[in-house]
Design a protein around this motif. Sequence first.
Motif, short mmCIF file in Angstrom:
data_model
loop_
_atom_site.label_atom_id
_atom_site.label_comp_id
_atom_site.label_asym_id
_atom_site.label_seq_id
_atom_site.Cartn_x
_atom_site.Cartn_y
_atom_site.Cartn_z
N LYS A 124 7.57 6.92 2.44
CA LYS A 124 6.12 7.13 2.48
C LYS A 124 5.55 6.65 3.81
O LYS A 124 4.64 7.28 4.37
CB LYS A 124 5.45 6.38 1.32
CG LYS A 124 5.71 6.99 -0.04
CD LYS A 124 4.96 6.24 -1.13
CE LYS A 124 5.22 6.87 -2.50
NZ LYS A 124 4.51 6.15 -3.58
N ILE A 125 6.09 5.56 4.31
CA ILE A 125 5.64 5.04 5.61
C ILE A 125 5.91 6.05 6.71
O ILE A 125 5.06 6.32 7.57
CB ILE A 125 6.35 3.70 5.92
CG1 ILE A 125 5.88 2.61 4.96
CG2 ILE A 125 6.10 3.28 7.37
CD1 ILE A 125 6.69 1.34 5.03
N LYS A 126 7.08 6.66 6.67
CA LYS A 126 7.50 7.57 7.74
C LYS A 126 6.74 8.90 7.74
O LYS A 126 6.88 9.69 8.67
CB LYS A 126 9.00 7.83 7.65
CG LYS A 126 9.85 6.66 8.10
CD LYS A 126 11.32 7.04 8.11
CE LYS A 126 12.18 5.95 8.71
NZ LYS A 126 13.59 6.34 8.83
N LEU A 127 5.93 9.12 6.72
CA LEU A 127 5.10 10.33 6.70
C LEU A 127 3.95 10.23 7.70
O LEU A 127 3.37 11.24 8.08
CB LEU A 127 4.54 10.57 5.29
CG LEU A 127 5.56 10.96 4.21
CD1 LEU A 127 4.89 11.01 2.85
CD2 LEU A 127 6.22 12.30 4.55
N LYS A 128 3.65 9.01 8.13
CA LYS A 128 2.55 8.80 9.07
C LYS A 128 3.07 8.78 10.50
O LYS A 128 4.26 8.55 10.75
CB LYS A 128 1.83 7.49 8.75
CG LYS A 128 1.28 7.43 7.33
CD LYS A 128 0.21 6.39 7.17
CE LYS A 128 -1.09 6.82 7.79
NZ LYS A 128 -2.21 5.91 7.43
N LYS B 40 0.83 -1.21 0.00
CA LYS B 40 0.00 0.00 0.00
C LYS B 40 0.86 1.26 0.00
O LYS B 40 0.42 2.33 -0.42
CB LYS B 40 -0.93 0.02 1.22
CG LYS B 40 -1.96 -1.08 1.26
CD LYS B 40 -3.00 -0.85 2.34
CE LYS B 40 -2.38 -0.71 3.70
NZ LYS B 40 -3.39 -0.50 4.78
N TYR B 41 2.08 1.12 0.49
CA TYR B 41 3.02 2.25 0.54
C TYR B 41 4.07 2.14 -0.56
O TYR B 41 5.11 2.80 -0.50
CB TYR B 41 3.70 2.29 1.91
CG TYR B 41 2.76 2.65 3.03
CD1 TYR B 41 2.48 3.98 3.34
CD2 TYR B 41 2.12 1.66 3.78
CE1 TYR B 41 1.61 4.31 4.37
CE2 TYR B 41 1.25 1.98 4.81
CZ TYR B 41 0.99 3.31 5.10
OH TYR B 41 0.12 3.63 6.11
N ASP B 42 3.80 1.29 -1.54
CA ASP B 42 4.74 1.07 -2.66
C ASP B 42 6.10 0.60 -2.16
O ASP B 42 7.13 0.89 -2.78
CB ASP B 42 4.90 2.35 -3.50
CG ASP B 42 3.59 2.83 -4.09
OD1 ASP B 42 2.82 1.98 -4.57
OD2 ASP B 42 3.33 4.05 -4.05
N LEU C 190 8.41 -0.66 14.51
CA LEU C 190 8.34 0.80 14.63
C LEU C 190 9.66 1.39 15.12
O LEU C 190 10.15 2.38 14.58
CB LEU C 190 7.21 1.20 15.58
CG LEU C 190 5.79 1.03 15.05
CD1 LEU C 190 4.79 1.14 16.18
CD2 LEU C 190 5.49 2.07 13.96
N LEU C 191 10.25 0.77 16.13
CA LEU C 191 11.48 1.31 16.72
C LEU C 191 12.70 1.04 15.84
O LEU C 191 13.43 1.96 15.48
CB LEU C 191 11.70 0.72 18.11
CG LEU C 191 13.01 1.13 18.81
CD1 LEU C 191 13.05 2.63 19.06
CD2 LEU C 191 13.18 0.37 20.13
N TYR C 192 12.90 -0.22 15.50
CA TYR C 192 14.16 -0.61 14.86
C TYR C 192 14.16 -0.44 13.34
O TYR C 192 15.21 -0.18 12.75
CB TYR C 192 14.50 -2.05 15.22
CG TYR C 192 14.87 -2.24 16.67
CD1 TYR C 192 16.08 -1.77 17.15
CD2 TYR C 192 14.01 -2.88 17.56
CE1 TYR C 192 16.44 -1.93 18.48
CE2 TYR C 192 14.36 -3.04 18.90
CZ TYR C 192 15.58 -2.56 19.35
OH TYR C 192 15.93 -2.72 20.67
N ALA C 193 13.01 -0.60 12.70
CA ALA C 193 12.95 -0.46 11.24
C ALA C 193 12.53 0.94 10.81
O ALA C 193 13.16 1.54 9.94
CB ALA C 193 11.99 -1.49 10.66
N PHE C 194 11.47 1.46 11.45
CA PHE C 194 10.94 2.77 11.05
C PHE C 194 11.54 3.92 11.86
O PHE C 194 11.25 5.09 11.59
CB PHE C 194 9.42 2.79 11.19
CG PHE C 194 8.70 1.77 10.35
CD1 PHE C 194 9.34 1.08 9.32
CD2 PHE C 194 7.36 1.47 10.59
CE1 PHE C 194 8.68 0.13 8.55
CE2 PHE C 194 6.68 0.53 9.83
CZ PHE C 194 7.34 -0.15 8.81
#
Length: 216
Positions: free
Chosen positions: A103-107, A96-98, A131-135
Amino acid sequence: MNKVYEIYKDLYDYYGPQHWWPADDWFEVTVGAILTQNTSWNNVEKSIENLKQRDLLEPEKLSKIKEDDLAQLIRSSGFYNLKSKRLKNFLEWLKKYDYDIDKIKLKSATSLREELLSIKGIGKETADSILLYAFEMPVFVIDAYTKRMFSRLGLILSREYDEFQDFFEKNLTKDVQLYNEYHALIVKHSKVYCKKTPKCSDCFLKEKCNWGVNNL
Protein backbone atom coordinates in the motif's frame (compact mmCIF):
# COMPACT_ATOMS: atom_id res chain seq x y z
CA MET A 1 31.16 8.84 -18.78
CA ASN A 2 30.81 11.82 -16.42
CA LYS A 3 33.00 12.28 -13.35
CA VAL A 4 30.30 11.07 -10.93
CA TYR A 5 29.92 7.77 -12.80
CA GLU A 6 33.69 7.51 -13.12
CA ILE A 7 34.12 7.72 -9.34
CA TYR A 8 31.40 5.10 -8.90
CA LYS A 9 33.17 2.72 -11.28
CA ASP A 10 36.48 3.23 -9.48
CA LEU A 11 34.89 2.51 -6.12
CA TYR A 12 32.99 -0.53 -7.38
CA ASP A 13 36.05 -1.98 -9.12
CA TYR A 14 38.10 -1.58 -5.94
CA TYR A 15 35.63 -2.67 -3.24
CA GLY A 16 33.04 -4.74 -5.09
CA PRO A 17 29.34 -4.94 -4.12
CA GLN A 18 28.55 -3.91 -0.54
CA HIS A 19 25.23 -5.77 -0.04
CA TRP A 20 23.74 -2.87 1.90
CA TRP A 21 21.35 -2.47 3.79
CA PRO A 22 22.02 -5.49 6.06
CA ALA A 23 18.51 -6.57 7.06
CA ASP A 24 16.07 -9.45 6.67
CA ASP A 25 13.17 -7.33 5.43
CA TRP A 26 11.94 -3.80 4.73
CA PHE A 27 10.69 -3.20 8.27
CA GLU A 28 14.04 -4.07 9.81
CA VAL A 29 15.58 -1.48 7.48
CA THR A 30 13.23 1.24 8.75
CA VAL A 31 13.97 0.40 12.39
CA GLY A 32 17.70 0.45 11.67
CA ALA A 33 17.45 3.78 9.85
CA ILE A 34 15.90 5.40 12.92
CA LEU A 35 18.16 3.72 15.47
CA THR A 36 21.37 4.57 13.62
CA GLN A 37 20.90 8.30 14.20
CA ASN A 38 23.95 9.57 16.12
CA THR A 39 25.41 6.15 16.87
CA SER A 40 27.50 3.38 15.34
CA TRP A 41 25.99 0.51 13.39
CA ASN A 42 27.41 -1.99 15.91
CA ASN A 43 25.21 -0.45 18.61
CA VAL A 44 22.18 -0.62 16.32
CA GLU A 45 22.79 -4.31 15.61
CA LYS A 46 22.64 -5.08 19.34
CA SER A 47 19.26 -3.37 19.65
CA ILE A 48 17.88 -5.12 16.58
CA GLU A 49 19.10 -8.47 17.89
CA ASN A 50 17.28 -7.77 21.18
CA LEU A 51 14.05 -7.23 19.26
CA LYS A 52 14.60 -10.35 17.15
CA GLN A 53 15.27 -12.56 20.17
CA ARG A 54 11.91 -11.49 21.59
CA ASP A 55 10.18 -11.97 18.24
CA LEU A 56 9.19 -8.30 18.17
CA LEU A 57 10.64 -7.11 14.89
CA GLU A 58 7.27 -6.78 13.19
CA PRO A 59 5.32 -3.50 12.97
CA GLU A 60 2.12 -4.76 14.60
CA LYS A 61 3.99 -6.33 17.51
CA LEU A 62 6.23 -3.32 18.06
CA SER A 63 3.20 -1.03 18.01
CA LYS A 64 1.72 -2.84 21.01
CA ILE A 65 4.79 -2.43 23.23
CA LYS A 66 4.84 0.40 25.75
CA GLU A 67 7.22 3.20 24.88
CA ASP A 68 9.24 2.75 28.09
CA ASP A 69 9.62 -0.99 27.49
CA LEU A 70 10.73 -0.38 23.91
CA ALA A 71 13.30 2.13 25.15
CA GLN A 72 14.93 -0.52 27.32
CA LEU A 73 15.09 -2.99 24.44
CA ILE A 74 16.94 -0.49 22.23
CA ARG A 75 19.13 0.88 25.02
CA SER A 76 22.38 -0.06 23.24
CA SER A 77 21.62 2.32 20.35
CA GLY A 78 21.94 5.37 22.61
CA PHE A 79 19.39 8.18 23.14
CA TYR A 80 17.02 5.26 23.68
CA ASN A 81 14.13 7.24 25.19
CA LEU A 82 14.18 9.66 22.27
CA LYS A 83 14.51 6.89 19.69
CA SER A 84 11.68 4.95 21.29
CA LYS A 85 9.44 7.99 20.77
CA ARG A 86 10.62 8.29 17.17
CA LEU A 87 9.92 4.64 16.46
CA LYS A 88 6.46 5.01 17.97
CA ASN A 89 5.82 8.10 15.83
CA PHE A 90 6.89 6.18 12.73
CA LEU A 91 4.72 3.19 13.66
CA GLU A 92 1.72 5.49 14.08
CA TRP A 93 2.29 6.72 10.53
CA LEU A 94 2.75 3.16 9.28
CA LYS A 95 -0.57 2.18 10.81
CA LYS A 96 -2.34 4.46 8.31
CA TYR A 97 -1.20 2.02 5.63
CA ASP A 98 -2.18 -1.04 7.69
CA TYR A 99 1.55 -1.78 8.04
CA ASP A 100 1.42 -2.92 4.40
CA ILE A 101 4.48 -2.18 2.23
CA ASP A 102 2.45 -2.75 -0.95
CA LYS A 103 0.00 0.00 0.00
CA ILE A 104 2.89 2.33 0.78
CA LYS A 105 4.48 1.70 -2.61
CA LEU A 106 1.33 2.83 -4.40
CA LYS A 107 2.32 6.41 -3.55
CA SER A 108 5.05 8.44 -5.21
CA ALA A 109 8.47 8.92 -3.63
CA THR A 110 7.84 12.68 -3.47
CA SER A 111 4.59 12.25 -1.59
CA LEU A 112 6.03 9.67 0.80
CA ARG A 113 9.06 11.84 1.49
CA GLU A 114 6.80 14.71 2.53
CA GLU A 115 4.87 12.39 4.83
CA LEU A 116 8.02 10.93 6.39
CA LEU A 117 9.49 14.38 6.99
CA SER A 118 6.30 15.37 8.80
CA ILE A 119 6.95 12.66 11.41
CA LYS A 120 8.65 14.11 14.46
CA GLY A 121 12.22 12.85 14.66
CA ILE A 122 12.54 11.87 10.99
CA GLY A 123 14.97 14.11 9.12
CA LYS A 124 16.05 14.11 5.49
CA GLU A 125 18.79 11.49 5.75
CA THR A 126 16.58 9.08 7.69
CA ALA A 127 13.60 9.63 5.38
CA ASP A 128 15.70 9.08 2.27
CA SER A 129 17.34 5.97 3.73
CA ILE A 130 13.87 4.53 4.33
CA LEU A 131 12.73 5.47 0.82
CA LEU A 132 15.77 3.96 -0.88
CA TYR A 133 16.60 0.92 1.21
CA ALA A 134 13.20 -0.08 2.62
CA PHE A 135 10.69 1.15 0.03
CA GLU A 136 13.10 0.66 -2.92
CA MET A 137 12.52 4.07 -4.47
CA PRO A 138 15.23 5.99 -6.39
CA VAL A 139 16.14 8.69 -3.87
CA PHE A 140 19.84 9.37 -3.31
CA VAL A 141 20.86 9.41 0.37
CA ILE A 142 23.20 12.16 1.54
CA ASP A 143 25.17 11.81 4.76
CA ALA A 144 28.28 13.27 6.39
CA TYR A 145 30.49 10.79 4.52
CA THR A 146 29.09 11.87 1.15
CA LYS A 147 29.54 15.57 1.92
CA ARG A 148 33.10 15.09 3.14
CA MET A 149 34.25 12.89 0.28
CA PHE A 150 32.74 14.86 -2.60
CA SER A 151 33.77 18.20 -1.14
CA ARG A 152 37.35 16.92 -1.03
CA LEU A 153 37.08 15.59 -4.57
CA GLY A 154 36.11 19.13 -5.55
CA LEU A 155 32.97 18.04 -7.37
CA ILE A 156 30.55 20.06 -5.26
CA LEU A 157 31.23 22.91 -2.87
CA SER A 158 27.82 23.30 -1.23
CA ARG A 159 27.13 21.95 2.27
CA GLU A 160 23.35 21.91 1.80
CA TYR A 161 21.61 18.52 1.80
CA ASP A 162 19.20 19.30 -1.04
CA GLU A 163 21.94 20.68 -3.30
CA PHE A 164 24.06 17.57 -2.76
CA GLN A 165 21.10 15.32 -3.51
CA ASP A 166 20.21 17.30 -6.62
CA PHE A 167 23.83 17.03 -7.80
CA PHE A 168 23.80 13.23 -7.65
CA GLU A 169 20.32 12.79 -9.07
CA LYS A 170 21.11 15.04 -12.04
CA ASN A 171 24.36 13.21 -12.81
CA LEU A 172 23.16 9.63 -12.39
CA THR A 173 20.48 7.49 -13.99
CA LYS A 174 17.50 7.26 -11.64
CA ASP A 175 18.06 3.69 -10.52
CA VAL A 176 17.47 2.11 -7.10
CA GLN A 177 20.32 -0.40 -7.30
CA LEU A 178 22.80 2.22 -8.51
CA TYR A 179 21.86 4.65 -5.74
CA ASN A 180 21.98 1.84 -3.18
CA GLU A 181 25.41 0.61 -4.23
CA TYR A 182 26.92 4.06 -4.71
CA HIS A 183 25.94 5.30 -1.28
CA ALA A 184 27.23 2.11 0.35
CA LEU A 185 30.55 2.45 -1.51
CA ILE A 186 30.91 6.07 -0.39
CA VAL A 187 30.46 4.96 3.23
CA LYS A 188 33.02 2.18 2.74
CA HIS A 189 35.61 4.48 1.18
CA SER A 190 35.07 7.11 3.86
CA LYS A 191 35.82 4.57 6.56
CA VAL A 192 38.91 3.19 4.83
CA TYR A 193 40.62 6.22 3.22
CA CYS A 194 38.54 9.41 3.28
CA LYS A 195 38.38 9.62 7.07
CA LYS A 196 38.24 12.82 9.11
CA THR A 197 42.02 12.65 8.89
CA PRO A 198 42.33 11.27 5.35
CA LYS A 199 44.86 8.67 4.19
CA CYS A 200 45.47 10.44 0.89
CA SER A 201 48.88 8.93 0.17
CA ASP A 202 47.39 5.42 0.02
CA CYS A 203 44.11 6.35 -1.70
CA PHE A 204 43.49 5.05 -5.23
CA LEU A 205 41.44 8.20 -6.00
CA LYS A 206 44.18 10.65 -5.01
CA GLU A 207 44.97 11.76 -8.58
CA LYS A 208 41.30 12.63 -9.16
CA CYS A 209 40.89 14.40 -5.83
CA ASN A 210 41.51 18.12 -5.26
CA TRP A 211 42.29 17.52 -1.61
CA GLY A 212 44.69 14.68 -2.42
CA VAL A 213 46.50 16.63 -5.14
CA ASN A 214 46.86 19.73 -2.96
CA ASN A 215 47.90 17.97 0.23
CA LEU A 216 50.46 15.44 -0.95
